[in-house]
Design a protein around this motif. Sequence first.
Motif, PDB file in Angstrom:
ATOM      1  N   ARG A   1      17.162  -6.847   9.203  1.00 39.17           N
ATOM      2  CA  ARG A   1      16.530  -5.520   9.295  1.00 39.17           C
ATOM      3  C   ARG A   1      17.362  -4.503   8.544  1.00 39.17           C
ATOM      4  O   ARG A   1      16.832  -3.630   7.848  1.00 39.17           O
ATOM      5  N   ALA A   2      18.665  -4.592   8.683  1.00 39.28           N
ATOM      6  CA  ALA A   2      19.559  -3.673   7.971  1.00 39.28           C
ATOM      7  C   ALA A   2      19.398  -3.842   6.464  1.00 39.28           C
ATOM      8  O   ALA A   2      19.404  -2.858   5.718  1.00 39.28           O
ATOM      9  N   ARG A   3      19.246  -5.057   6.013  1.00 36.03           N
ATOM     10  CA  ARG A   3      19.062  -5.287   4.580  1.00 36.03           C
ATOM     11  C   ARG A   3      17.737  -4.708   4.097  1.00 36.03           C
ATOM     12  O   ARG A   3      17.650  -4.149   2.996  1.00 36.03           O
ATOM     13  N   LEU A   4      16.705  -4.836   4.919  1.00 37.89           N
ATOM     14  CA  LEU A   4      15.414  -4.249   4.539  1.00 37.89           C
ATOM     15  C   LEU A   4      15.529  -2.736   4.360  1.00 37.89           C
ATOM     16  O   LEU A   4      14.961  -2.157   3.433  1.00 37.89           O
ATOM     17  N   VAL A   5      16.270  -2.110   5.250  1.00 35.55           N
ATOM     18  CA  VAL A   5      16.442  -0.656   5.198  1.00 35.55           C
ATOM     19  C   VAL A   5      17.261  -0.240   3.974  1.00 35.55           C
ATOM     20  O   VAL A   5      17.044   0.830   3.401  1.00 35.55           O
ATOM     21  N   GLU A   6      18.164  -1.104   3.543  1.00 36.55           N
ATOM     22  CA  GLU A   6      19.057  -0.756   2.432  1.00 36.55           C
ATOM     23  C   GLU A   6      18.516  -1.176   1.062  1.00 36.55           C
ATOM     24  O   GLU A   6      18.996  -0.694   0.028  1.00 36.55           O
ATOM     25  N   THR A   7      17.514  -2.055   1.037  1.00 31.12           N
ATOM     26  CA  THR A   7      17.030  -2.596  -0.238  1.00 31.12           C
ATOM     27  C   THR A   7      16.240  -1.535  -1.000  1.00 31.12           C
ATOM     28  O   THR A   7      15.300  -0.954  -0.457  1.00 31.12           O
ATOM     29  N   PRO A   8      16.579  -1.265  -2.264  1.00 31.14           N
ATOM     30  CA  PRO A   8      15.995  -0.126  -2.981  1.00 31.14           C
ATOM     31  C   PRO A   8      14.712  -0.409  -3.753  1.00 31.14           C
ATOM     32  O   PRO A   8      14.041   0.522  -4.187  1.00 31.14           O
TER      33      PRO A   8
ATOM     34  N   PHE B   1       0.841  -1.201   0.000  1.00 35.84           N
ATOM     35  CA  PHE B   1       0.000   0.000   0.000  1.00 35.84           C
ATOM     36  C   PHE B   1       0.875   1.250   0.000  1.00 35.84           C
ATOM     37  O   PHE B   1       0.571   2.246  -0.664  1.00 35.84           O
ATOM     38  N   SER B   2       1.990   1.204   0.730  1.00 34.70           N
ATOM     39  CA  SER B   2       2.884   2.359   0.781  1.00 34.70           C
ATOM     40  C   SER B   2       3.420   2.699  -0.601  1.00 34.70           C
ATOM     41  O   SER B   2       3.465   3.867  -1.007  1.00 34.70           O
ATOM     42  N   VAL B   3       3.804   1.682  -1.360  1.00 32.97           N
ATOM     43  CA  VAL B   3       4.317   1.891  -2.720  1.00 32.97           C
ATOM     44  C   VAL B   3       3.204   2.363  -3.649  1.00 32.97           C
ATOM     45  O   VAL B   3       3.404   3.261  -4.471  1.00 32.97           O
ATOM     46  N   GLU B   4       2.025   1.781  -3.522  1.00 36.77           N
ATOM     47  CA  GLU B   4       0.894   2.194  -4.366  1.00 36.77           C
ATOM     48  C   GLU B   4       0.505   3.636  -4.097  1.00 36.77           C
ATOM     49  O   GLU B   4       0.152   4.379  -5.026  1.00 36.77           O
ATOM     50  N   TRP B   5       0.581   4.050  -2.849  1.00 33.60           N
ATOM     51  CA  TRP B   5       0.120   5.388  -2.476  1.00 33.60           C
ATOM     52  C   TRP B   5       1.179   6.459  -2.742  1.00 33.60           C
ATOM     53  O   TRP B   5       0.865   7.556  -3.203  1.00 33.60           O
ATOM     54  N   LYS B   6       2.444   6.143  -2.479  1.00 34.29           N
ATOM     55  CA  LYS B   6       3.484   7.165  -2.546  1.00 34.29           C
ATOM     56  C   LYS B   6       4.445   7.003  -3.718  1.00 34.29           C
ATOM     57  O   LYS B   6       5.288   7.859  -3.944  1.00 34.29           O
ATOM     58  N   GLY B   7       4.324   5.880  -4.434  1.00 36.67           N
ATOM     59  CA  GLY B   7       5.287   5.594  -5.486  1.00 36.67           C
ATOM     60  C   GLY B   7       6.431   4.753  -4.948  1.00 36.67           C
ATOM     61  O   GLY B   7       6.643   4.661  -3.737  1.00 36.67           O
ATOM     62  N   ASP B   8       7.190   4.135  -5.872  1.00 34.18           N
ATOM     63  CA  ASP B   8       8.221   3.185  -5.466  1.00 34.18           C
ATOM     64  C   ASP B   8       9.252   3.788  -4.517  1.00 34.18           C
ATOM     65  O   ASP B   8       9.483   3.271  -3.422  1.00 34.18           O
ATOM     66  N   LYS B   9       9.881   4.865  -4.932  1.00 34.73           N
ATOM     67  CA  LYS B   9      11.003   5.402  -4.168  1.00 34.73           C
ATOM     68  C   LYS B   9      10.574   5.886  -2.785  1.00 34.73           C
ATOM     69  O   LYS B   9      11.132   5.468  -1.760  1.00 34.73           O
ATOM     70  N   LYS B  10       9.572   6.749  -2.729  1.00 36.09           N
ATOM     71  CA  LYS B  10       9.147   7.304  -1.447  1.00 36.09           C
ATOM     72  C   LYS B  10       8.450   6.252  -0.592  1.00 36.09           C
ATOM     73  O   LYS B  10       8.625   6.201   0.626  1.00 36.09           O
ATOM     74  N   GLY B  11       7.662   5.384  -1.235  1.00 35.98           N
ATOM     75  CA  GLY B  11       6.948   4.350  -0.496  1.00 35.98           C
ATOM     76  C   GLY B  11       7.889   3.400   0.205  1.00 35.98           C
ATOM     77  O   GLY B  11       7.662   3.014   1.358  1.00 35.98           O
ATOM     78  N   ILE B  12       8.973   3.017  -0.463  1.00 35.28           N
ATOM     79  CA  ILE B  12       9.968   2.117   0.131  1.00 35.28           C
ATOM     80  C   ILE B  12      10.753   2.847   1.222  1.00 35.28           C
ATOM     81  O   ILE B  12      10.980   2.318   2.310  1.00 35.28           O
ATOM     82  N   PHE B  13      11.131   4.089   0.935  1.00 32.32           N
ATOM     83  CA  PHE B  13      11.908   4.865   1.912  1.00 32.32           C
ATOM     84  C   PHE B  13      11.131   5.071   3.210  1.00 32.32           C
ATOM     85  O   PHE B  13      11.664   4.859   4.311  1.00 32.32           O
ATOM     86  N   GLU B  14       9.864   5.471   3.119  1.00 32.08           N
ATOM     87  CA  GLU B  14       9.104   5.786   4.326  1.00 32.08           C
ATOM     88  C   GLU B  14       8.681   4.535   5.089  1.00 32.08           C
ATOM     89  O   GLU B  14       8.352   4.609   6.275  1.00 32.08           O
TER      90      GLU B  14
END
Length: 329
Positions: free
Chosen positions: A301-308, A269-282
């Motif tokens: 967890r670190a990998r999740l935070v770094e995965t683009p 939902f985050s990606v659908e609502w905000k777009g790929d880049k911002k949705g993943i970042f937030e």
Amino acid sequence: MVKIGDIEIGEFPLLLAPMEDVSDPPFRAVCKENGADLMYTEFISSEGLIRDAAKSLQKLDIYDYERPIGIQIFGDKIESMREAAAIAEEANPELIDINYGCPVKKVACKGAGAGILLDIPKMEEMTAEIVKRVEKPVTVKTRLGWDHDTIKIIEVAKRLQGVGIQALTIHGRTRAQMYKGEADWSLIEEVKNHPDIHIPIFGNGDIDSPEKAKLYRETYGVDGIMIGRAAIGYPWIFNEIKHYFATGEILPPPTLEQRIETVKSHLKFSVEWKGDKKGIFEMRRHYTNYFRGIQGIKPYRARLVETPTFEDTLLVLDEIGEVFGAVGV
């Protein structure tokens, strides 16, 4: 049945608090799925709405599955708040909520949020103007006072009720306390039990378990409870509280599989609502809480935070399921 205006929200509603950078539609979606009865948007700047600022306008996004929902606004200028309330009403929420409780410096020290607790006549006037400007029910969230020496919460409740608000949520701390120390629910109880108060009174602060929710419900007699920080990364708390109320039993914590599926839903939902880049970042701010308490999870967890990318994040989540599921987490 607790009602705000004509809106029925349950026998003892559990409310999701409006939290800046947290209570967006993706987060609200998983909380609604897990039992939240009434939710609010992140607080929205009145000046931002009037200027058509993109960030403020995006916060007006609400979806039918979320209902009932309130849009929360904040600001220090009465005319701006009147107009912002009218703009928010056009988004068709069930109610308009006014933030008189935010303690952060950039808000409160400009006379908005909890800052208006230093000027109760202005708070009353601003509220009255908003009530007159919109047709939707108006509610307020506030704190006990600016500091220990300025606690006038009973007077505040009576004056706001007098100008037409239809529910009041009280966070049991002063602005000076920020989020430190223990919330004082005894003062919330005094408001609830005051003979002149007849609108619903909701309590907020420190509710982080079903046992505490039940204790505070029985001890302080509020009409419902608002939950904030305890729901971050743990939306299951709403249904856990409801189950405990109904049965006296503590539900087992969510399984690893349930956690992963909820994270995937939230991320999608985050990606659908905000777009790929911002949705993943937030989304990154949520992983620590979703996987709290799992021994050895830190590198993942670190990998999740770094995965683009969305697809690669799903692969990491699946790997977490395989690795930690195999050891019976």
